[in-house]
Design an enzyme around this catalytic site. Structure first.
Site, PDB file in Angstrom:
ATOM      1  CE1 TYR A 142      -3.332  -3.157   0.319  1.00  0.00           C
ATOM      2  CE2 TYR A 142      -4.473  -2.172   2.069  1.00  0.00           C
ATOM      3  CZ  TYR A 142      -4.171  -2.977   1.203  1.00  0.00           C
ATOM      4  OH  TYR A 142      -5.172  -3.721   0.998  1.00  0.00           O
ATOM      5  CG  ASP A 224      -2.439 -20.188  -0.162  1.00  0.00           C
ATOM      6  OD1 ASP A 224      -1.606 -20.257   0.611  1.00  0.00           O
ATOM      7  OD2 ASP A 224      -1.964 -21.084  -1.485  1.00  0.00           O
ATOM      8  CG  ASP A 248      -7.431  -4.685   3.548  1.00  0.00           C
ATOM      9  OD1 ASP A 248      -7.917  -3.755   4.774  1.00  0.00           O
ATOM     10  OD2 ASP A 248      -6.846  -4.226   2.861  1.00  0.00           O
ATOM     11  CG  ASP A 252     -11.848  -6.658   6.071  1.00  0.00           C
ATOM     12  OD1 ASP A 252     -11.939  -5.955   7.342  1.00  0.00           O
ATOM     13  OD2 ASP A 252     -11.602  -5.856   5.302  1.00  0.00           O
TER      14      ASP A 252
END
Length: 357
Positions: A142, A224, A248, A252
Site C-alpha cells: 500500500y 491462502d 487487510d 476482515d
C-alpha cells in the site's frame, strides 16, 4: 486524570457511533473522576467537502496534541470515481503514515450470547473464537515505491511494489510476540514465503526475533491456507501476525465469522503507545441518520483506547462488561436482531452501555 481526545466522526454513520462513545466517556467521568476533553476534527469525505482534501493539516495538528484519537468511519458513494487525492480513503492511509501508526490490532471474538449469528457451523463455533490479528499498517504494497500507471505499445499497465525492511518486520513482530505473551502464548506468522522474496525475509526476521520469546509458541502459515483455516477451525489461532495486504484481508475475514462487523473494534498504534481507535465497519451511508447503526464496535474500540493508550484498565473492563451485559439482557442492534425480534436503535444502545459502566 485529565485526558485530551481527538474525535474524528468522519462520514456516514461515523457521527452517530462516535456520539455514543462520547456518552460513555461522560459516564466514565462521573464514575471514575476523570476529565475527558474532546476536540472534533474533519477527515474523509466530510473534510473533502469542507476543505478540499481528505486530511487537513488542522486535523493532524489536533491529533498530535491529543493523547489518543477516536474515529468513526470514512467513505461513501458520492466520492467514488474521484481522483485519488480527493478520495476519503486517502485520508485514512495518510493519517496512519503521518502519525506513525504501524501496528493494527484487531480482536475477533464470538460472544456466547451471539453464537447463533455466526456464519460458521455450530460445531465449529463451539470450539470458540478469540483471536487477535496483528497487522503491519504503514508498509508493504500500500505504501512502497515505485507505484503508478503507464502506457506502452497502446496498452495500459499499472504496478505496485511490496517492500519490507528488516526494521519494519521486527517492530511489528515484536508487537505480535508481546501481545501473545499477554494472551495464550501462541503466535502464527502468516506470509507467502513459497513464492514471494519479501515473505522469505519476513519469515527469517520473525524466526530470529522468536529467540527472545522462548515462552511464546511460534508457527508459520501461508496466507491462502490461513484464509481456509480461519473458517475451518478458528479456535487454533491466538495471535495472527502478518503484513499490510494479508492483514487487510484476513482481519476482515475474521470479523465476518463472528456474526457482524458491527461488533469488532480496532487499534492502530505507534511505537510510543499513541493510537487511533476505530470500528472495523465502514460508513454505511444507506442507514446514516436513521438510528439503525450498531455502535458496539465503536464502544469496544473506546475500551481499547482506555487500555492501550491511556492505561485505564478498570475503565476499559467497565465498558466491555457493560456491552456484554446489554447483550445478556437481550438487547440487539438492528444488524444482530433475528427475524421477528425487536431491535434497539443506535442511541438506545449507547444509553444502555453508558448507564452500565
Amino acid at each position: 486524570m485529565r485526558v485530551q481526545i481527538c474525535v474524528l466522526p468522519g462520514d456516514g454513520i461515523g457521527q452517530e457511533v462516535t456520539e455514543q462513545a462520547e456518552k460513555v466517556l461522560r459516564a466514565l467521568e462521573k464514575r471514575f473522576g476523570h476529565s475527558f476533553e474532546l476536540e472534533h476534527a474533519l477527515i474523509g469525505g466530510a473534510a473533502i467537502e469542507e476543505t478540499g482534501g481528505p486530511l487537513p493539516e488542522q486535523t493532524l495538528a489536533t491529533c498530535r496534541k491529543s493523547d489518543a484519537v477516536l474515529m468513526g468511519a470514512v467513505g461513501g458513494p458520492r466520492w467514488e470515481g474521484a481522483p485519488w487525492e480527493r478520495r476519503p480513503e486517502k485520508g485514512l492511509l495518510d493519517i496512519r503514515k503521518e502519525l506513525g501508526l504501524f501496528a493494527n490490532l484487531r480482536p475477533a471474538v464470538i460472544f456466547p450470547e451471539l453464537s447463533s449469528a455466526s456464519l460458521l457451523r455450530p460445531d465449529i463455533v463451539e470450539g470458540g473464537v478469540d483471536l487477535l490479528v496483528v497487522r503491519e499498517l504503514t508498509g508493504g504494497v500500500y505504501f512502497s515505491e515505485p507505484k503508478g500507471r503507464e502506457e506502452a505499445d497502446g496498452f495500459r499497465a499499472a504496478y505496485n511494489t511490496m517492500r519490507y525492511s528488516e526494521q519494519e518486520i521486527a517492530r511489528i513482530a515484536r508487537v505480535g510476540f508481546e501481545s501473545a505473551r499477554k494472551r495464550r502464548g501462541k503466535i502464527c506468522s502468516v506470509d507467502k514465503a513459497n513464492v514471494l522474496v519479501v515473505s522469505e525475509l519476513w519469515r527469517e526476521v520473525v524466526r530470529e526475533l522468536a529467540k527472545e520469546y522462548p515462552d511464546v509458541e511460534l508457527s508459520h502459515m501461508y496466507v491462502d491456507n490461513a484464509a481456509m483455516q480461519l473458517v475451518r477451525d478458528p479456535s487454533q489461532f491466538d495471535v495472527i501476525l502478518t503484513s499490510n495486504l494479508f492483514g487487510d484481508i484476513l482481519s476482515d475475514e475474521a470479523s465476518s465469522i463472528t456474526g457482524s462487523i458491527g461488533l469488532l473494534p480496532s487499534a492502530s498504534l505507534s511505537g510510543s503507545g499513541f493510537g487511533l481507535y476505530e470500528p472495523v465497519h465502514g460508513s454505511a451511508p444507506d442507514i446514516a441518520g436513521r438510528n439503525q447503526a450498531n455502535p458496539m464496535a465503536t464502544l469496544l474500540s473506546l475500551a481499547m483506547m482506555l487500555r492501550y493508550s491511556l492505561g485505564l484498565e478498570r475503565e476499559a473492563k467497565s465498558v466491555e462488561e457493560a456491552v456484554t451485559a446489554v447483550l445478556k439482557q437481550g438487547y440487539r442492534p438492528r444488524d444482530l436482531a433475528n427475524s421477528g425480534e425487536d431491535s434497539a436503535g443506535c442511541a438506545e444502545i449507547g444509553d444502555l452501555v453508558a448507564g452500565g459502566v
